[in-house]
Design a protein around this motif. Structure first.
Motif, PDB file in Angstrom:
ATOM      1  N   PRO A  98       5.397  37.912  19.724  1.00 30.24           N
ATOM      2  CA  PRO A  98       4.512  36.751  19.511  1.00 30.24           C
ATOM      3  C   PRO A  98       5.009  35.784  18.450  1.00 30.24           C
ATOM      4  O   PRO A  98       4.754  34.586  18.528  1.00 30.24           O
ATOM      5  N   HIS A 119       1.329  34.438  25.166  1.00 30.82           N
ATOM      6  CA  HIS A 119       1.855  35.555  24.382  1.00 30.82           C
ATOM      7  C   HIS A 119       2.256  35.129  22.975  1.00 30.82           C
ATOM      8  O   HIS A 119       2.092  35.902  22.017  1.00 30.82           O
ATOM      9  N   LEU A 120       2.774  33.914  22.843  1.00 35.44           N
ATOM     10  CA  LEU A 120       3.321  33.448  21.571  1.00 35.44           C
ATOM     11  C   LEU A 120       2.249  32.867  20.659  1.00 35.44           C
ATOM     12  O   LEU A 120       1.156  32.477  21.111  1.00 35.44           O
ATOM     13  N   GLU A 121       2.580  32.798  19.381  1.00 34.69           N
ATOM     14  CA  GLU A 121       1.684  32.159  18.430  1.00 34.69           C
ATOM     15  C   GLU A 121       1.605  30.653  18.722  1.00 34.69           C
ATOM     16  O   GLU A 121       2.516  30.082  19.335  1.00 34.69           O
ATOM     17  N   LYS A 150      -3.027  26.718  22.147  1.00 42.46           N
ATOM     18  CA  LYS A 150      -1.707  27.269  21.844  1.00 42.46           C
ATOM     19  C   LYS A 150      -0.680  26.171  21.522  1.00 42.46           C
ATOM     20  O   LYS A 150       0.443  26.464  21.115  1.00 42.46           O
TER      21      LYS A 150
END
Length: 267
Positions: A98, A119-121, A150
């Motif tokens: 992430p 999924h990522l920050e 996001k």
């Protein structure tokens, strides 16, 4: 003893004999293929000598008919989801965290990208594409999956110099079905520049259409390369290449290389 090459990897799809055998085996595909060949011939004349402009026009035409089919020619929404899920699962299993800062080259309409974004920050996903039309569809995908918080970055580009991106920033760079549609000079341009934006310890994964015979192209769209050609090209630009054997077992039809910076040797 070394295993003999897979016969499928020895095919030269540009040869007349192969085309005739394929037409006999798949008669219903002859008409669409001829229509595509005629369209591509017109577009190549219009954008003579500029592959990026040619392929941008191809994408505009394909996206107008079907945004999902324009990305990899997938025939259904279920297949679009499945291919995106396969890319995502593989990358997560092979190191995507992430906290990574990810650049996706040829992000398309976010077939896999929406999963990466989730999924990522926030603010850690950067998607670029040569097609403004497909990026409009990417924006719709962000809205469809409620990923506005996001803060993904989606940017059209007209080359792969990556000149607007910062040095040593991205820990993961990803390109699925990009080099399979790129002549070698476009691949070389990307490799000449991706090392600059790749952070120490980061990696660049890309897929390609592999051949163990003669390198060739079909309709100016589909390009087939020998693994050693791409490995040598990466080395020329200071990058080490690793063939991802386990990717071969997945149902996709392409091969994958991972590029990294050469390790620094201390004395």
């Amino acid at each position: 003893m070394q295993d003999p090459p897979d016969p499928r990897l020895l095919k030269n799809r540009s040869r007349l004999g192969h085309k005739l055998r394929y037409a006999l085996a798949h008669p219903r595909r002859v008409g669409p293929h001829l229509r595509r060949a005629a369209r591509n011939a017109r577009l190549r004349l219009r954008h003579r000598g500029d592959h990026v402009a040619f392929y941008r026009a191809v994408m505009a035409s394909d996206t107008a008919r079907s945004p999902e089919a324009a990305v990899g020619g997938v025939p259904s929404h279920a297949r679009w989801l499945a291919i995106g899920r396969m890319q995502y699962d593989y990358l997560v299993a092979h190191g995507l965290r992430p906290g990574d800062r990810m650049l996706e080259i040829g992000c398309g309409n976010l077939r896999a990208g929406w999963r990466f974004i989730d999924h990522l920050e926030p603010g850690h996903y950067y998607g670029i594409d040569i097609s403004p039309d497909i990026l409009v569809e990417a924006k719709k995908t962000v809205v469809r999956y409620g990923l506005q918080d996001k803060l993904p970055y989606l940017t059209p580009v007209d080359d792969l110099t990556l000149d607007f991106l910062p040095d040593a920033w991205f820990t993961v760079v990803h390109a699925h079905s990009v080099f399979s549609h790129s002549p070698l000079e476009v691949v070389a341009e990307c490799m000449a520049n991706v090392g600059r934006v790749l952070a120490p310890g980061g990696f660049f994964d890309f897929t390609f259409d592999r051949t163990e015979g003669h390198e060739h192209q079909v309709l100016g769209e589909d390009f087939y390369y020998r693994t050693e050609t791409l490995v040598r090209l990466a080395a020329k630009h200071g990058l080490a290449a690793h063939f991802m054997d386990d990717w071969e077992r997945l149902p996709h039809g392409q091969s994958k290389l991972r590029l990294t910076h050469h390790p620094v040797v201390s004395h």
